[in-house]
Design a protein around this motif. Structure first.
Motif, PDB file in Angstrom:
ATOM      1  N   SER A  31       0.812  -1.215   0.000  1.00 33.44           N
ATOM      2  CA  SER A  31       0.000   0.000   0.000  1.00 33.44           C
ATOM      3  C   SER A  31       0.837   1.253   0.000  1.00 33.44           C
ATOM      4  CB  SER A  31      -0.927  -0.007   1.220  1.00 33.44           C
ATOM      5  OG  SER A  31      -0.146   0.011   2.412  1.00 33.44           O
ATOM      6  N   ASN A  32       2.166   1.132   0.279  1.00 32.57           N
ATOM      7  CA  ASN A  32       3.018   2.316   0.366  1.00 32.57           C
ATOM      8  C   ASN A  32       3.926   2.484  -0.841  1.00 32.57           C
ATOM      9  OD1 ASN A  32       2.018   3.074   2.879  1.00 32.57           O
ATOM     10  ND2 ASN A  32       3.445   1.729   3.967  1.00 32.57           N
ATOM     11  N   ARG A  33       3.794   1.598  -1.839  1.00 34.04           N
ATOM     12  CA  ARG A  33       4.701   1.697  -2.979  1.00 34.04           C
ATOM     13  C   ARG A  33       4.503   3.007  -3.736  1.00 34.04           C
ATOM     14  NH1 ARG A  33       3.965  -4.533  -5.063  1.00 34.04           N
ATOM     15  NH2 ARG A  33       5.229  -5.507  -3.418  1.00 34.04           N
ATOM     16  N   ASN A  34       3.255   3.410  -3.930  1.00 34.22           N
ATOM     17  CA  ASN A  34       2.997   4.665  -4.649  1.00 34.22           C
ATOM     18  C   ASN A  34       3.563   5.860  -3.905  1.00 34.22           C
ATOM     19  OD1 ASN A  34       1.725   3.186  -6.582  1.00 34.22           O
ATOM     20  ND2 ASN A  34      -0.355   3.802  -6.010  1.00 34.22           N
ATOM     21  N   GLU A  35       3.432   5.838  -2.561  1.00 36.65           N
ATOM     22  CA  GLU A  35       3.981   6.939  -1.766  1.00 36.65           C
ATOM     23  C   GLU A  35       5.502   6.962  -1.869  1.00 36.65           C
ATOM     24  OE1 GLU A  35       4.403  10.199   0.474  1.00 36.65           O
ATOM     25  OE2 GLU A  35       2.553   9.371  -0.339  1.00 36.65           O
ATOM     26  N   GLY A  36       6.109   5.783  -1.876  1.00 39.92           N
ATOM     27  CA  GLY A  36       7.559   5.731  -2.053  1.00 39.92           C
ATOM     28  C   GLY A  36       7.979   6.266  -3.406  1.00 39.92           C
ATOM     29  N   PHE A  37       7.181   5.976  -4.443  1.00 38.45           N
ATOM     30  CA  PHE A  37       7.484   6.491  -5.777  1.00 38.45           C
ATOM     31  C   PHE A  37       7.426   8.021  -5.792  1.00 38.45           C
ATOM     32  CE2 PHE A  37       5.801   7.740 -10.013  1.00 38.45           C
ATOM     33  CZ  PHE A  37       6.927   7.432 -10.759  1.00 38.45           C
ATOM     34  N   CYS A  38       6.404   8.593  -5.129  1.00 38.52           N
ATOM     35  CA  CYS A  38       6.292  10.062  -5.065  1.00 38.52           C
ATOM     36  C   CYS A  38       7.463  10.662  -4.298  1.00 38.52           C
ATOM     37  CB  CYS A  38       4.974  10.454  -4.416  1.00 38.52           C
ATOM     38  SG  CYS A  38       3.513  10.031  -5.406  1.00 38.52           S
ATOM     39  N   ALA A  39       7.894   9.993  -3.213  1.00 42.08           N
ATOM     40  CA  ALA A  39       9.045  10.487  -2.468  1.00 42.08           C
ATOM     41  C   ALA A  39      10.297  10.457  -3.330  1.00 42.08           C
ATOM     42  CB  ALA A  39       9.229   9.651  -1.207  1.00 42.08           C
ATOM     43  N   ALA A  40      10.458   9.381  -4.127  1.00 45.02           N
ATOM     44  CA  ALA A  40      11.609   9.302  -5.021  1.00 45.02           C
ATOM     45  C   ALA A  40      11.560  10.402  -6.075  1.00 45.02           C
ATOM     46  CB  ALA A  40      11.653   7.919  -5.678  1.00 45.02           C
ATOM     47  N   LEU A  41      10.351  10.724  -6.555  1.00 47.17           N
ATOM     48  CA  LEU A  41      10.218  11.818  -7.523  1.00 47.17           C
ATOM     49  C   LEU A  41      10.692  13.140  -6.933  1.00 47.17           C
ATOM     50  CD1 LEU A  41       6.739  11.014  -9.123  1.00 47.17           C
ATOM     51  CD2 LEU A  41       8.941  11.030 -10.305  1.00 47.17           C
ATOM     52  N   GLU A  42      10.314  13.421  -5.690  1.00 48.67           N
ATOM     53  CA  GLU A  42      10.742  14.666  -5.047  1.00 48.67           C
ATOM     54  C   GLU A  42      12.256  14.700  -4.883  1.00 48.67           C
ATOM     55  OE1 GLU A  42       8.546  15.027  -1.424  1.00 48.67           O
ATOM     56  OE2 GLU A  42       6.882  16.035  -2.434  1.00 48.67           O
ATOM     57  N   LEU A  43      12.859  13.548  -4.482  1.00 52.60           N
ATOM     58  CA  LEU A  43      14.316  13.473  -4.382  1.00 52.60           C
ATOM     59  C   LEU A  43      14.965  13.702  -5.742  1.00 52.60           C
ATOM     60  CD1 LEU A  43      14.783  10.469  -1.957  1.00 52.60           C
ATOM     61  CD2 LEU A  43      15.501  12.828  -1.556  1.00 52.60           C
ATOM     62  N   ALA A  44      14.360  13.153  -6.811  1.00 53.98           N
ATOM     63  CA  ALA A  44      14.918  13.310  -8.149  1.00 53.98           C
ATOM     64  C   ALA A  44      14.909  14.773  -8.577  1.00 53.98           C
ATOM     65  CB  ALA A  44      14.140  12.455  -9.138  1.00 53.98           C
ATOM     66  N   VAL A  45      13.861  15.499  -8.223  1.00 48.96           N
ATOM     67  CA  VAL A  45      13.801  16.927  -8.561  1.00 48.96           C
ATOM     68  C   VAL A  45      14.912  17.682  -7.842  1.00 48.96           C
ATOM     69  CG1 VAL A  45      12.408  19.022  -8.375  1.00 48.96           C
ATOM     70  CG2 VAL A  45      11.342  16.883  -9.088  1.00 48.96           C
ATOM     71  N   ALA A  46      15.095  17.370  -6.553  1.00 44.07           N
ATOM     72  CA  ALA A  46      16.139  18.051  -5.793  1.00 44.07           C
ATOM     73  C   ALA A  46      17.519  17.673  -6.292  1.00 44.07           C
ATOM     74  CB  ALA A  46      15.994  17.713  -4.310  1.00 44.07           C
ATOM     75  N   ALA A  47      17.706  16.386  -6.654  1.00 34.92           N
ATOM     76  CA  ALA A  47      19.014  15.933  -7.099  1.00 34.92           C
ATOM     77  C   ALA A  47      19.375  16.500  -8.462  1.00 34.92           C
ATOM     78  CB  ALA A  47      19.033  14.406  -7.151  1.00 34.92           C
ATOM     79  N   ALA A  48      18.376  16.697  -9.319  1.00 34.72           N
ATOM     80  CA  ALA A  48      18.649  17.174 -10.669  1.00 34.72           C
ATOM     81  C   ALA A  48      19.345  18.530 -10.658  1.00 34.72           C
ATOM     82  CB  ALA A  48      17.354  17.245 -11.465  1.00 34.72           C
ATOM     83  N   ARG A  49      19.051  19.358  -9.674  1.00 38.36           N
ATOM     84  CA  ARG A  49      19.683  20.669  -9.615  1.00 38.36           C
ATOM     85  C   ARG A  49      21.198  20.556  -9.445  1.00 38.36           C
ATOM     86  NH1 ARG A  49      16.985  22.512  -5.783  1.00 38.36           N
ATOM     87  NH2 ARG A  49      18.459  22.281  -4.056  1.00 38.36           N
ATOM     88  N   GLU A  50      21.646  19.603  -8.618  1.00 36.28           N
ATOM     89  CA  GLU A  50      23.074  19.449  -8.396  1.00 36.28           C
ATOM     90  C   GLU A  50      23.745  18.688  -9.528  1.00 36.28           C
ATOM     91  OE1 GLU A  50      24.155  17.901  -4.667  1.00 36.28           O
ATOM     92  OE2 GLU A  50      22.939  19.302  -3.512  1.00 36.28           O
ATOM     93  N   LEU A  51      23.011  17.782 -10.173  1.00 41.75           N
ATOM     94  CA  LEU A  51      23.583  16.995 -11.252  1.00 41.75           C
ATOM     95  C   LEU A  51      23.542  17.698 -12.599  1.00 41.75           C
ATOM     96  CD1 LEU A  51      22.083  13.515 -10.327  1.00 41.75           C
ATOM     97  CD2 LEU A  51      24.448  14.254 -10.044  1.00 41.75           C
ATOM     98  N   GLU A  52      22.903  18.851 -12.646  1.00 40.35           N
ATOM     99  CA  GLU A  52      22.816  19.603 -13.900  1.00 40.35           C
ATOM    100  C   GLU A  52      24.208  20.038 -14.313  1.00 40.35           C
ATOM    101  OE1 GLU A  52      20.645  21.000 -17.071  1.00 40.35           O
ATOM    102  OE2 GLU A  52      19.736  20.131 -15.291  1.00 40.35           O
ATOM    103  N   PRO A  53      24.672  19.661 -15.490  1.00 38.98           N
ATOM    104  CA  PRO A  53      26.027  20.053 -15.898  1.00 38.98           C
ATOM    105  C   PRO A  53      26.071  21.516 -16.321  1.00 38.98           C
ATOM    106  CG  PRO A  53      24.965  18.805 -17.647  1.00 38.98           C
ATOM    107  CD  PRO A  53      24.013  18.795 -16.482  1.00 38.98           C
ATOM    108  N   GLY A  54      27.043  22.255 -15.800  1.00 38.20           N
ATOM    109  CA  GLY A  54      27.229  23.645 -16.191  1.00 38.20           C
ATOM    110  C   GLY A  54      26.209  24.558 -15.571  1.00 38.20           C
ATOM    111  N   PRO A  55      26.343  25.877 -15.817  1.00 35.41           N
ATOM    112  CA  PRO A  55      25.404  26.846 -15.247  1.00 35.41           C
ATOM    113  C   PRO A  55      24.045  26.773 -15.927  1.00 35.41           C
ATOM    114  CG  PRO A  55      26.933  27.932 -16.741  1.00 35.41           C
ATOM    115  CD  PRO A  55      27.411  26.502 -16.620  1.00 35.41           C
ATOM    116  N   VAL A  56      23.008  27.181 -15.195  1.00 31.92           N
ATOM    117  CA  VAL A  56      21.654  27.210 -15.741  1.00 31.92           C
ATOM    118  C   VAL A  56      21.551  28.360 -16.750  1.00 31.92           C
ATOM    119  CG1 VAL A  56      19.223  27.513 -15.187  1.00 31.92           C
ATOM    120  CG2 VAL A  56      20.718  26.249 -13.626  1.00 31.92           C
ATOM    121  N   PRO A  57      21.008  28.116 -17.960  1.00 32.43           N
ATOM    122  CA  PRO A  57      20.866  29.204 -18.944  1.00 32.43           C
ATOM    123  C   PRO A  57      20.079  30.373 -18.360  1.00 32.43           C
ATOM    124  CG  PRO A  57      20.371  27.078 -19.951  1.00 32.43           C
ATOM    125  CD  PRO A  57      20.522  26.835 -18.475  1.00 32.43           C
ATOM    126  N   ALA A  58      20.452  31.583 -18.791  1.00 32.79           N
ATOM    127  CA  ALA A  58      19.792  32.783 -18.253  1.00 32.79           C
ATOM    128  C   ALA A  58      18.319  32.824 -18.592  1.00 32.79           C
ATOM    129  CB  ALA A  58      20.493  34.038 -18.790  1.00 32.79           C
TER     130      ALA A  58
END
Length: 537
Positions: free
Chosen positions: A23-50
């Motif tokens: 019953s908690n698999r979907n909630e775990g998936f949503c938590a992983a999505l939030e972590l992925a959003v936060a992680a993407a900022r640090e893993l983004e190569p180079g500066p963010v385009p203006a």
């Protein structure tokens, strides 16, 4: 860096659950999505385009995840589909959809949730996508076209056939297809359609307005016409009185001739009566045996009476001629009399002035009738004082109403002519096709828009959190991409980041898959046969 990882762990501790519990698999998936959003900022190569707003990009992704977690998605089964690969039952004709003859367009429009079109970039893929969009729009569905970048959106939108209302939300400024250009077009059409009414009502604006000026001219002319008519009537009465006095003063001879004519007429009447009496007596005597002796005397008397009557008639005709001559002479004398001529001239001038004043009122009424044309019902009127007065009363009653209407229309058109963003939500709500980048589809100013169909182009290059932004707004979706594309990020870099930063209780494999894989790969790998199609060119 450890501090940052510690912050992630604190922030996500409330969302981490026992993923072993079904019953908690979907909630775990949503938590992983939030972590992925936060992680993407640090893993983004180079500066963010203006040109990008990284904070807004994260915010719209987190809003989409929140909608996914709370079940507030247009497709209620989206979370189960993405988390566990649970596709909805296809209640259509399965056999018909799976036949070799069923094309990709029919199958894509038939599935109730997601359809995957695996196809390499090229003409066939583009034409298939265009046909899916066209067919959906033709049957009244609202379509959202999304791609990872603006050029991908442009590649589809630029080739759509004319007819459907297409708005691009990612188009900056007021270029073709932009929402600003669409709003400008609506404003232009509104102003064009109301221009005729505005022109018709324009004469009723102002203090005083041209229409009020003509109304005042009409009222003034009617007053002047009434006064002129009174003067004309007095002049006519004076002329008639002067004529009677002059005839009395100059008519002695005519009156004497009239008296002689009347007397001669009385004599003619008497002699004619005597002739008739004697004729009747003679007939009675001739018819009676007893009175035949008197017939001779009666004949003599009748003969004398006839001669007297003839003389009387001759004299009467002479007196008639004398009277007519005298009457004509009197008429000429009265007509040539100075006082009579002066009175007649004054009466004629007064009557002409009254006619001209009435004609002036009639011209004003004609102008007002033209000004009423197209803005109000003009009543029928006649060119006489009563008809013109009734028309003036009608115009006086309608003038404040029409002035107010003209003022409101002018103010409304002035407001409609100003650049405004108030039209944007309504335009997006009623557009047939809306096109945007994935993250642009979730901008706050576009409100809670939902669509019948999402066409996600180049989905093999879109991570799941970014794809969620348009996916949560669509009841159905067609994901277009190609299989066996390179991963979105280097696997070793991602696994190293996950090993260092993944909070306790989170599924590192799920997080790594979300950071390296695309939404297309995740869905197509789990999609049943009826929910996917493959083209080789």
């Amino acid at each position: 860096m450890p501090a940052a990882g510690h912050n992630y762990g604190e922030r996500m501790a409330s969302t981490l659950v026992d993923l072993e519990h079904p019953s908690n698999r979907n909630e775990g998936f949503c938590a992983a999505l939030e972590l992925a959003v936060a992680a993407a900022r640090e893993l983004e190569p180079g500066p963010v385009p203006a040109s990008r707003d990284a904070g807004l990009d994260e915010r719209v992704q987190r809003d989409a995840i929140l909608r996914l977690r709370s079940g507030a998605t247009a497709n209620p089964g989206l979370l189960s589909l993405l988390a566990d690969g649970r596709f909805a039952e296809h209640f259509g004709d399965h056999e018909a959809d799976d036949r070799d003859g069923a094309d990709e367009v029919s199958r894509a429009l038939a599935v109730p949730d997601l359809f995957c079109l695996a196809s390499p970039p090229g003409t066939t893929r583009t034409l298939t996508v265009l046909e899916i969009v066209r067919a959906a729009a033709e049957r009244g569905e609202r379509v959202l076209i999304a791609a990872p970048t603006a050029p991908g959106v442009e590649a589809i939108v630029s080739r759509l056939p004319p007819g459907a209302t297409v708005i691009r939300t990612d188009q900056a400024g007021s270029g073709p297809g932009s929402i600003t250009a669409a709003a400008d077009g609506v404003q232009h059409r509104v102003l064009s359609r109301s221009q005729a009414a505005a022109r018709a009502l324009e004469p009723w604006l102002g203090e005083p307005s041209p229409a009020l000026g003509w109304l005042r001219r009409l009222t003034t002319a009617l007053g002047e016409a009434a006064e002129a008519r009174e003067r004309a009537e007095r002049a006519v009465a004076h002329r008639d009185a002067t004529t009677r006095d002059t005839r009395l003063r100059l008519g002695a001879a005519a009156r004497a001739a009239e008296q002689a004519r009347d007397e001669a007429g009385a004599v003619v009447t008497g002699t004619a009566g005597e002739v008739e009496r004697l004729t009747a007596a003679l007939r009675r005597a001739e018819g009676s045996r007893l009175r035949r002796w008197s017939t001779g005397g009666l004949r003599r008397r009748l003969s004398d009476a006839v001669r007297v009557a003839a003389v009387a008639r001759s004299a009467f005709h002479q007196t008639i001629a004398a009277y007519e001559e005298s009457a004509h002479s009197l008429d000429r004398a009265v007509e040539q009399d100075g006082a009579v001529r002066a009175a007649a001239d004054r009466a004629a001038f007064a009557d002409l002035a009254a006619l001209r004043a009435l004609e002036s009122a009639e011209r004003s009424a004609h102008h007002l009738t033209r000004l009423l044309d197209g803005v109000d019902a003009a009543p029928k009127w006649t060119a006489d004082p009563a008809g013109l007065a009734g028309f003036a009363e009608h115009c006086a009653a309608r003038e404040p109403v029409l002035r107010g209407r003209a003022g409101l229309l002018r103010e409304w058109r002035q407001r409609a002519a100003r650049p405004t963003r108030q039209l944007h939500p309504e335009l997006l709500r009623y557009a047939d096709v809306v096109a945007s980048t994935c993250l642009g589809a979730g901008r706050p100013e576009y409100g809670e828009l939902e669509f019948d169909l999402l066409v996600l182009e180049d989905a093999a290059r879109i991570p799941v959190p970014a794809a969620l932004v348009p996916l949560v707004r669509a009841r159905r979706a067609v994901l277009v991409g190609e299989t066996r594309r390179p991963l979105l990020r280097d696997t070793e870099v991602v696994r190293a980041w996950v090993a260092a930063r993944c909070p306790a209780g989170a599924d590192p494999d799920e997080l790594a898959a979300l950071l390296t894989g695309s939404v297309f790969e995740r869905v197509v790998a789990r999609a049943p046969e009826r929910n996917r199609a493959v083209t080789l060119w």
